[in-house]
Design a protein around this motif. Structure first.
Motif, PDB file in Angstrom:
ATOM      1  N   PHE A  61      -3.250 -11.077  -5.931  1.00 50.23           N
ATOM      2  CA  PHE A  61      -3.738  -9.695  -5.846  1.00 50.23           C
ATOM      3  C   PHE A  61      -4.696  -9.375  -6.991  1.00 50.23           C
ATOM      4  O   PHE A  61      -5.708  -8.703  -6.796  1.00 50.23           O
ATOM      5  CB  PHE A  61      -2.551  -8.716  -5.854  1.00 50.23           C
ATOM      6  CG  PHE A  61      -2.953  -7.295  -5.567  1.00 50.23           C
ATOM      7  CD1 PHE A  61      -3.207  -6.872  -4.278  1.00 50.23           C
ATOM      8  CD2 PHE A  61      -3.063  -6.369  -6.595  1.00 50.23           C
ATOM      9  CE1 PHE A  61      -3.580  -5.558  -4.003  1.00 50.23           C
ATOM     10  CE2 PHE A  61      -3.425  -5.051  -6.330  1.00 50.23           C
ATOM     11  CZ  PHE A  61      -3.680  -4.652  -5.035  1.00 50.23           C
ATOM     12  N   GLU A  62      -4.393  -9.873  -8.185  1.00 50.62           N
ATOM     13  CA  GLU A  62      -5.208  -9.588  -9.361  1.00 50.62           C
ATOM     14  C   GLU A  62      -6.628 -10.146  -9.235  1.00 50.62           C
ATOM     15  O   GLU A  62      -7.544  -9.676  -9.905  1.00 50.62           O
ATOM     16  CB  GLU A  62      -4.545 -10.163 -10.617  1.00 50.62           C
ATOM     17  CG  GLU A  62      -3.191  -9.553 -10.946  1.00 50.62           C
ATOM     18  CD  GLU A  62      -2.035 -10.120 -10.119  1.00 50.62           C
ATOM     19  OE1 GLU A  62      -2.220 -11.117  -9.387  1.00 50.62           O
ATOM     20  OE2 GLU A  62      -0.939  -9.549 -10.207  1.00 50.62           O
ATOM     21  N   LYS A  63      -6.810 -11.147  -8.401  1.00 50.90           N
ATOM     22  CA  LYS A  63      -8.117 -11.796  -8.247  1.00 50.90           C
ATOM     23  C   LYS A  63      -8.946 -11.218  -7.098  1.00 50.90           C
ATOM     24  O   LYS A  63     -10.087 -11.614  -6.892  1.00 50.90           O
ATOM     25  CB  LYS A  63      -7.937 -13.299  -8.017  1.00 50.90           C
ATOM     26  CG  LYS A  63      -7.241 -14.011  -9.144  1.00 50.90           C
ATOM     27  CD  LYS A  63      -8.140 -14.160 -10.332  1.00 50.90           C
ATOM     28  CE  LYS A  63      -7.447 -14.999 -11.406  1.00 50.90           C
ATOM     29  NZ  LYS A  63      -8.211 -15.099 -12.625  1.00 50.90           N
TER      30      LYS A  63
ATOM     31  N   ASP B 293     -13.523  -3.762  -5.238  1.00 50.00           N
ATOM     32  CA  ASP B 293     -13.980  -2.909  -4.136  1.00 50.00           C
ATOM     33  C   ASP B 293     -13.273  -3.222  -2.814  1.00 50.00           C
ATOM     34  O   ASP B 293     -13.580  -2.618  -1.790  1.00 50.00           O
ATOM     35  CB  ASP B 293     -15.499  -3.006  -3.975  1.00 50.00           C
ATOM     36  CG  ASP B 293     -15.979  -4.414  -3.635  1.00 50.00           C
ATOM     37  OD1 ASP B 293     -15.164  -5.366  -3.652  1.00 50.00           O
ATOM     38  OD2 ASP B 293     -17.175  -4.571  -3.350  1.00 50.00           O
ATOM     39  N   TRP B 294     -12.297  -4.145  -2.843  1.00 47.21           N
ATOM     40  CA  TRP B 294     -11.498  -4.437  -1.642  1.00 47.21           C
ATOM     41  C   TRP B 294     -10.668  -3.208  -1.284  1.00 47.21           C
ATOM     42  O   TRP B 294     -10.245  -2.454  -2.160  1.00 47.21           O
ATOM     43  CB  TRP B 294     -10.573  -5.632  -1.924  1.00 47.21           C
ATOM     44  CG  TRP B 294      -9.647  -5.996  -0.809  1.00 47.21           C
ATOM     45  CD1 TRP B 294      -9.928  -6.758   0.274  1.00 47.21           C
ATOM     46  CD2 TRP B 294      -8.272  -5.624  -0.670  1.00 47.21           C
ATOM     47  NE1 TRP B 294      -8.822  -6.896   1.072  1.00 47.21           N
ATOM     48  CE2 TRP B 294      -7.786  -6.190   0.524  1.00 47.21           C
ATOM     49  CE3 TRP B 294      -7.397  -4.845  -1.421  1.00 47.21           C
ATOM     50  CZ2 TRP B 294      -6.483  -6.034   0.964  1.00 47.21           C
ATOM     51  CZ3 TRP B 294      -6.099  -4.683  -0.978  1.00 47.21           C
ATOM     52  CH2 TRP B 294      -5.656  -5.267   0.195  1.00 47.21           C
ATOM     53  N   VAL B 295     -10.465  -2.986   0.018  1.00 49.33           N
ATOM     54  CA  VAL B 295      -9.640  -1.860   0.469  1.00 49.33           C
ATOM     55  C   VAL B 295      -8.571  -2.356   1.438  1.00 49.33           C
ATOM     56  O   VAL B 295      -8.712  -3.422   2.046  1.00 49.33           O
ATOM     57  CB  VAL B 295     -10.482  -0.754   1.145  1.00 49.33           C
ATOM     58  CG1 VAL B 295     -11.445  -0.122   0.149  1.00 49.33           C
ATOM     59  CG2 VAL B 295     -11.228  -1.285   2.355  1.00 49.33           C
TER      60      VAL B 295
ATOM     61  N   CYS C 252       0.853  -1.188   0.000  1.00 48.44           N
ATOM     62  CA  CYS C 252       0.000   0.000   0.000  1.00 48.44           C
ATOM     63  C   CYS C 252       0.892   1.242   0.000  1.00 48.44           C
ATOM     64  O   CYS C 252       1.772   1.375   0.856  1.00 48.44           O
ATOM     65  CB  CYS C 252      -0.907  -0.002   1.233  1.00 48.44           C
ATOM     66  SG  CYS C 252      -1.956   1.471   1.356  1.00 48.44           S
ATOM     67  N   LEU C 253       0.662   2.131  -0.963  1.00 44.91           N
ATOM     68  CA  LEU C 253       1.476   3.348  -1.061  1.00 44.91           C
ATOM     69  C   LEU C 253       1.139   4.352   0.040  1.00 44.91           C
ATOM     70  O   LEU C 253       1.923   5.256   0.313  1.00 44.91           O
ATOM     71  CB  LEU C 253       1.262   4.001  -2.429  1.00 44.91           C
ATOM     72  CG  LEU C 253       1.706   3.166  -3.630  1.00 44.91           C
ATOM     73  CD1 LEU C 253       1.242   3.818  -4.918  1.00 44.91           C
ATOM     74  CD2 LEU C 253       3.209   2.989  -3.613  1.00 44.91           C
ATOM     75  N   ILE C 254      -0.014   4.195   0.676  1.00 43.65           N
ATOM     76  CA  ILE C 254      -0.434   5.136   1.712  1.00 43.65           C
ATOM     77  C   ILE C 254       0.168   4.784   3.070  1.00 43.65           C
ATOM     78  O   ILE C 254       0.751   5.627   3.737  1.00 43.65           O
ATOM     79  CB  ILE C 254      -1.983   5.175   1.819  1.00 43.65           C
ATOM     80  CG1 ILE C 254      -2.638   5.406   0.453  1.00 43.65           C
ATOM     81  CG2 ILE C 254      -2.433   6.210   2.844  1.00 43.65           C
ATOM     82  CD1 ILE C 254      -2.252   6.683  -0.253  1.00 43.65           C
ATOM     83  N   CYS C 255       0.037   3.502   3.474  1.00 44.30           N
ATOM     84  CA  CYS C 255       0.466   3.140   4.834  1.00 44.30           C
ATOM     85  C   CYS C 255       1.587   2.106   4.892  1.00 44.30           C
ATOM     86  O   CYS C 255       2.136   1.852   5.962  1.00 44.30           O
ATOM     87  CB  CYS C 255      -0.728   2.628   5.644  1.00 44.30           C
ATOM     88  SG  CYS C 255      -1.318   0.992   5.128  1.00 44.30           S
TER      89      CYS C 255
ATOM     90  N   ASP D 267      -6.054   0.594  -6.258  1.00 39.20           N
ATOM     91  CA  ASP D 267      -5.257   1.468  -7.124  1.00 39.20           C
ATOM     92  C   ASP D 267      -4.072   2.082  -6.380  1.00 39.20           C
ATOM     93  O   ASP D 267      -3.139   2.576  -7.012  1.00 39.20           O
ATOM     94  CB  ASP D 267      -6.113   2.595  -7.705  1.00 39.20           C
ATOM     95  CG  ASP D 267      -7.139   2.080  -8.702  1.00 39.20           C
ATOM     96  OD1 ASP D 267      -6.950   0.976  -9.255  1.00 39.20           O
ATOM     97  OD2 ASP D 267      -8.136   2.785  -8.927  1.00 39.20           O
ATOM     98  N   ASP D 268      -4.126   2.063  -5.056  1.00 40.86           N
ATOM     99  CA  ASP D 268      -3.055   2.653  -4.253  1.00 40.86           C
ATOM    100  C   ASP D 268      -2.004   1.624  -3.830  1.00 40.86           C
ATOM    101  O   ASP D 268      -1.242   1.860  -2.897  1.00 40.86           O
ATOM    102  CB  ASP D 268      -3.643   3.319  -2.999  1.00 40.86           C
ATOM    103  CG  ASP D 268      -4.459   4.550  -3.343  1.00 40.86           C
ATOM    104  OD1 ASP D 268      -4.002   5.352  -4.198  1.00 40.86           O
ATOM    105  OD2 ASP D 268      -5.556   4.726  -2.781  1.00 40.86           O
ATOM    106  N   PHE D 269      -1.961   0.485  -4.531  1.00 41.88           N
ATOM    107  CA  PHE D 269      -0.974  -0.553  -4.244  1.00 41.88           C
ATOM    108  C   PHE D 269       0.005  -0.682  -5.401  1.00 41.88           C
ATOM    109  O   PHE D 269      -0.350  -0.430  -6.558  1.00 41.88           O
ATOM    110  CB  PHE D 269      -1.660  -1.908  -4.035  1.00 41.88           C
ATOM    111  CG  PHE D 269      -2.223  -2.090  -2.652  1.00 41.88           C
ATOM    112  CD1 PHE D 269      -1.629  -2.945  -1.735  1.00 41.88           C
ATOM    113  CD2 PHE D 269      -3.366  -1.408  -2.249  1.00 41.88           C
ATOM    114  CE1 PHE D 269      -2.144  -3.122  -0.476  1.00 41.88           C
ATOM    115  CE2 PHE D 269      -3.898  -1.576  -0.991  1.00 41.88           C
ATOM    116  CZ  PHE D 269      -3.276  -2.427  -0.094  1.00 41.88           C
TER     117      PHE D 269
END
Length: 54
Positions: free
Chosen positions: A30-32, A36-38, A6-9, A47-49
């Protein structure tokens, strides 16, 4: 299977562990993961990974 960060945390998604609390079974690439997973730590979207380079 590739790990993603995760680019955020900085949380690392490890496919071997999955995210059982988030409804993702161990062994799920990850692709599967549903779109809507967070992030279970900060709530960031897929999108933030980014892929972790070995």
């Amino acid at each position: 299977m590739k790990k993603y960060r995760c680019l955020i945390c900085g949380y690392i998604y490890d496919p071997a562990e999955g995210d059982p609390d988030g409804g993702v079974a161990p062994g799920t690439p990850f692709e599967k993961i549903p779109d809507d997973w967070v992030c279970p730590v900060c709530g960031a979207s897929k999108d933030d990974f980014e892929e972790v380079q070995d």
